[in-house]
Design a protein around this motif. Structure first.
Motif, PDB file in Angstrom:
ATOM      1  N   VAL A  49       0.837  -1.206   0.000  1.00 54.19           N
ATOM      2  CA  VAL A  49       0.000   0.000   0.000  1.00 54.19           C
ATOM      3  C   VAL A  49       0.867   1.248   0.000  1.00 54.19           C
ATOM      4  N   MET A  50       1.952   1.236   0.789  1.00 47.95           N
ATOM      5  CA  MET A  50       2.850   2.386   0.813  1.00 47.95           C
ATOM      6  C   MET A  50       3.505   2.592  -0.556  1.00 47.95           C
ATOM      7  N   GLY A  51       3.846   1.495  -1.219  1.00 52.49           N
ATOM      8  CA  GLY A  51       4.403   1.596  -2.569  1.00 52.49           C
ATOM      9  C   GLY A  51       3.419   2.208  -3.543  1.00 52.49           C
ATOM     10  N   ILE A  52       2.140   1.826  -3.411  1.00 56.48           N
ATOM     11  CA  ILE A  52       1.111   2.420  -4.269  1.00 56.48           C
ATOM     12  C   ILE A  52       1.036   3.922  -4.049  1.00 56.48           C
ATOM     13  N   CYS A  53       1.047   4.335  -2.774  1.00 60.10           N
ATOM     14  CA  CYS A  53       0.976   5.772  -2.457  1.00 60.10           C
ATOM     15  C   CYS A  53       2.196   6.518  -3.004  1.00 60.10           C
ATOM     16  N   CYS A  54       3.397   5.917  -2.860  1.00 58.48           N
ATOM     17  CA  CYS A  54       4.603   6.550  -3.401  1.00 58.48           C
ATOM     18  C   CYS A  54       4.508   6.697  -4.915  1.00 58.48           C
ATOM     19  N   GLY A  55       4.004   5.663  -5.578  1.00 59.84           N
ATOM     20  CA  GLY A  55       3.873   5.722  -7.030  1.00 59.84           C
ATOM     21  C   GLY A  55       2.877   6.766  -7.480  1.00 59.84           C
ATOM     22  N   VAL A  56       1.744   6.859  -6.781  1.00 58.03           N
ATOM     23  CA  VAL A  56       0.740   7.862  -7.133  1.00 58.03           C
ATOM     24  C   VAL A  56       1.303   9.264  -6.930  1.00 58.03           C
ATOM     25  N   GLY A  57       1.995   9.466  -5.799  1.00 60.17           N
ATOM     26  CA  GLY A  57       2.598  10.775  -5.546  1.00 60.17           C
ATOM     27  C   GLY A  57       3.640  11.145  -6.589  1.00 60.17           C
ATOM     28  N   GLY A  58       4.474  10.170  -6.955  1.00 62.34           N
ATOM     29  CA  GLY A  58       5.473  10.423  -7.993  1.00 62.34           C
ATOM     30  C   GLY A  58       4.837  10.730  -9.335  1.00 62.34           C
ATOM     31  N   SER A  59       3.744  10.029  -9.645  1.00 64.00           N
ATOM     32  CA  SER A  59       3.049  10.279 -10.918  1.00 64.00           C
ATOM     33  C   SER A  59       2.498  11.699 -10.971  1.00 64.00           C
ATOM     34  N   ILE A  60       1.942  12.154  -9.851  1.00 66.11           N
ATOM     35  CA  ILE A  60       1.412  13.520  -9.805  1.00 66.11           C
ATOM     36  C   ILE A  60       2.546  14.529  -9.986  1.00 66.11           C
ATOM     37  N   GLY A  61       3.687  14.251  -9.321  1.00 66.74           N
ATOM     38  CA  GLY A  61       4.825  15.163  -9.442  1.00 66.74           C
ATOM     39  C   GLY A  61       5.339  15.268 -10.866  1.00 66.74           C
ATOM     40  N   TYR A  62       5.528  14.119 -11.528  1.00 62.70           N
ATOM     41  CA  TYR A  62       6.009  14.140 -12.911  1.00 62.70           C
ATOM     42  C   TYR A  62       4.956  14.690 -13.863  1.00 62.70           C
ATOM     43  N   LEU A  63       3.667  14.484 -13.518  1.00 66.22           N
ATOM     44  CA  LEU A  63       2.603  15.042 -14.345  1.00 66.22           C
ATOM     45  C   LEU A  63       2.669  16.570 -14.327  1.00 66.22           C
ATOM     46  N   LEU A  64       2.954  17.132 -13.151  1.00 62.04           N
ATOM     47  CA  LEU A  64       3.095  18.587 -13.064  1.00 62.04           C
ATOM     48  C   LEU A  64       4.202  19.093 -13.987  1.00 62.04           C
ATOM     49  N   GLY A  65       5.305  18.327 -14.047  1.00 57.57           N
ATOM     50  CA  GLY A  65       6.420  18.740 -14.896  1.00 57.57           C
ATOM     51  C   GLY A  65       6.119  18.641 -16.378  1.00 57.57           C
ATOM     52  N   SER A  66       5.145  17.814 -16.736  1.00 59.71           N
ATOM     53  CA  SER A  66       4.826  17.634 -18.160  1.00 59.71           C
ATOM     54  C   SER A  66       3.700  18.554 -18.640  1.00 59.71           C
ATOM     55  N   ILE A  67       3.078  19.284 -17.714  1.00 58.04           N
ATOM     56  CA  ILE A  67       1.992  20.205 -18.082  1.00 58.04           C
ATOM     57  C   ILE A  67       2.575  21.572 -18.411  1.00 58.04           C
ATOM     58  N   ASN A  68       2.051  22.189 -19.444  1.00 62.76           N
ATOM     59  CA  ASN A  68       2.512  23.510 -19.858  1.00 62.76           C
ATOM     60  C   ASN A  68       1.737  24.586 -19.087  1.00 62.76           C
ATOM     61  N   PHE A  69       2.431  25.226 -18.141  1.00 57.77           N
ATOM     62  CA  PHE A  69       1.813  26.286 -17.343  1.00 57.77           C
ATOM     63  C   PHE A  69       2.187  27.684 -17.840  1.00 57.77           C
ATOM     64  N   ARG A  70       2.853  27.770 -18.988  1.00 51.54           N
ATOM     65  CA  ARG A  70       3.399  29.066 -19.418  1.00 51.54           C
ATOM     66  C   ARG A  70       2.328  30.130 -19.618  1.00 51.54           C
ATOM     67  N   ASP A  71       1.137  29.738 -20.033  1.00 49.42           N
ATOM     68  CA  ASP A  71       0.067  30.708 -20.261  1.00 49.42           C
ATOM     69  C   ASP A  71      -0.954  30.738 -19.127  1.00 49.42           C
ATOM     70  N   SER A  72      -0.621  30.085 -18.009  1.00 50.11           N
ATOM     71  CA  SER A  72      -1.570  30.008 -16.905  1.00 50.11           C
ATOM     72  C   SER A  72      -1.474  31.228 -15.995  1.00 50.11           C
ATOM     73  N   PHE A  73      -2.467  31.360 -15.123  1.00 45.58           N
ATOM     74  CA  PHE A  73      -2.501  32.461 -14.162  1.00 45.58           C
ATOM     75  C   PHE A  73      -1.310  32.378 -13.204  1.00 45.58           C
ATOM     76  N   LEU A  74      -1.005  31.159 -12.744  1.00 44.81           N
ATOM     77  CA  LEU A  74       0.120  30.977 -11.818  1.00 44.81           C
ATOM     78  C   LEU A  74       1.440  31.402 -12.440  1.00 44.81           C
TER      79      LEU A  74
END
Length: 346
Positions: A49-74
């Protein structure tokens, strides 16, 4: 201008070091608490279960890096793509830490718990010597963890650059308007999605890890994963294409098991009454200490890679595949060392 650059470099390095320290320092007490709170017969499921949580967290982190925020409000508020990604990542990490620490009531140790079996207090010297004079089984496990982390770091730190330059034939040093610069950025984005696939597969594999351990055994699983990851490094060097990039990302996801799950399952087994060992001072070895020592192998691997990567890169004439070649060698050695590990009937 040079002075400003130096201040930016020093500030960025210190801040990244603190972020790295915070992320890794949270994991050791979390694993120690998990082993203490869960009955021994449930350790495999708990770490899955801890491995699943680590994998989900890592996926979210890498997903953030692959999203283009250049034209976003942030991006407009904070000043760019990187600033927006760091802000979101640090915010999520801080919120999760606060939620975690508020879930558990820490109980102070009694005087009896602070002392050893013979009633004598455990001194700082005893603690340090328990790290230096660790049992041979723990030495082999830590060596395997260091080699596993070296191979994973060769992949995770340099994979996006490798995909951008070798797979997509891009050039990060070209002008912004050049086609090769755009190709490099496209490759980096593709590599980020590959890293996300790595952590996602780690989560999926963790779902079935408990059943695989019961059916196949830990030794076969660990050795097979190491050999597969080593081979995938060589394949992407020989056939640098998108399909092979996805393949090596998948093998990297399996390899995370050798860094995040199986070593701590084995340490929990070592501290079970059947396998328990004492330190050279006569005290029972501390569970938290052994977990911290094993977890520190990621820092040893980072330090080792930072020392040798540059000279080896120069030796190969700045060949872009050096990191993949190093990862394959490290993983092969990890497979060999895995045969020497005491798996404690796991």
């Amino acid at each position: 201008m040079i002075g400003d650059f130096r201040m930016i470099l020093i500030g960025s390095s210190n801040c990244l070091s603190l972020i790295e320290f915070g992320c890794d320092a949270c994991q050791s007490p979390a694993r120690a608490y998990l082993i203490d709170a869960v009955p021994p017969e449930q350790h495999q499921k708990a770490f899955s279960v801890m491995g699943i949580c680590c994998g989900v967290g890592g996926s979210i982190g890498y997903l953030l890096g692959s999203i283009n925020f250049r034209d976003s409000f942030l991006s407009h508020i904070l000043g760019g793509q990187e600033q927006a990604v760091f802000f979101l990542a640090v915010t999520m990490f801080s919120v999760m830490v606060v939620i975690t620490v508020r879930q558990v009531e820490e109980r102070p140790l009694t005087p009896e718990e602070k002392n050893g079996d013979d009633g004598s207090p455990v001194t700082v010297y005893d603690y340090l010597m328990s790290i230096v004079y660790m049992p041979m089984r723990l030495r082999w496990l830590c060596l395997h963890m260091m080699l596993s982390w070296l191979s994973v770091l060769c992949f995770s730190l340099f994979f996006t650059d490798f995909v951008g330059q070798v797979v997509f034939k891009g050039n990060p040093y070209a002008s912004v308007a050049a086609a090769t610069f755009k190709a490099y950025n496209d490759g980096v984005m593709f590599g980020a999605r590959g890293l996300m696939a790595m952590t996602a597969l780690f989560s999926v594999f963790s779902l079935f890890l408990n059943q695989l351990l019961n059916r196949i055994g830990c030794r076969v699983i660990v050795c097979f994963i190491c050999l597969s990851f080593s081979m995938s490094f060589l394949l992407i060097l020989l056939i640098p294409c998108k399909a092979m990039a996805i393949c090596v990302s998948g093998c990297a996801g399996l390899m995370l098991t050798c860094c995040f799950v199986t070593p701590f399952l084995l340490i929990a087994r070592y501290h079970d009454e059947k396998f328990q060992q004492h330190s050279f001072t006569g005290h029972v070895r501390g569970l938290g200490t052994d977990i911290a020592v094993a977890q520190s192998m990621v820092f040893v691997a980072q330090f080792t890679l930072s020392l040798i990567k540059g000279p080896i890169q120069q030796l190969f004439g700045n060949y872009q595949g050096t990191c993949m070649l190093l990862g394959s060698i490290y993983c092969l050695f990890a497979a060999i060392v895995s045969l020497k590990i005491d798996y404690a009937d796991l």
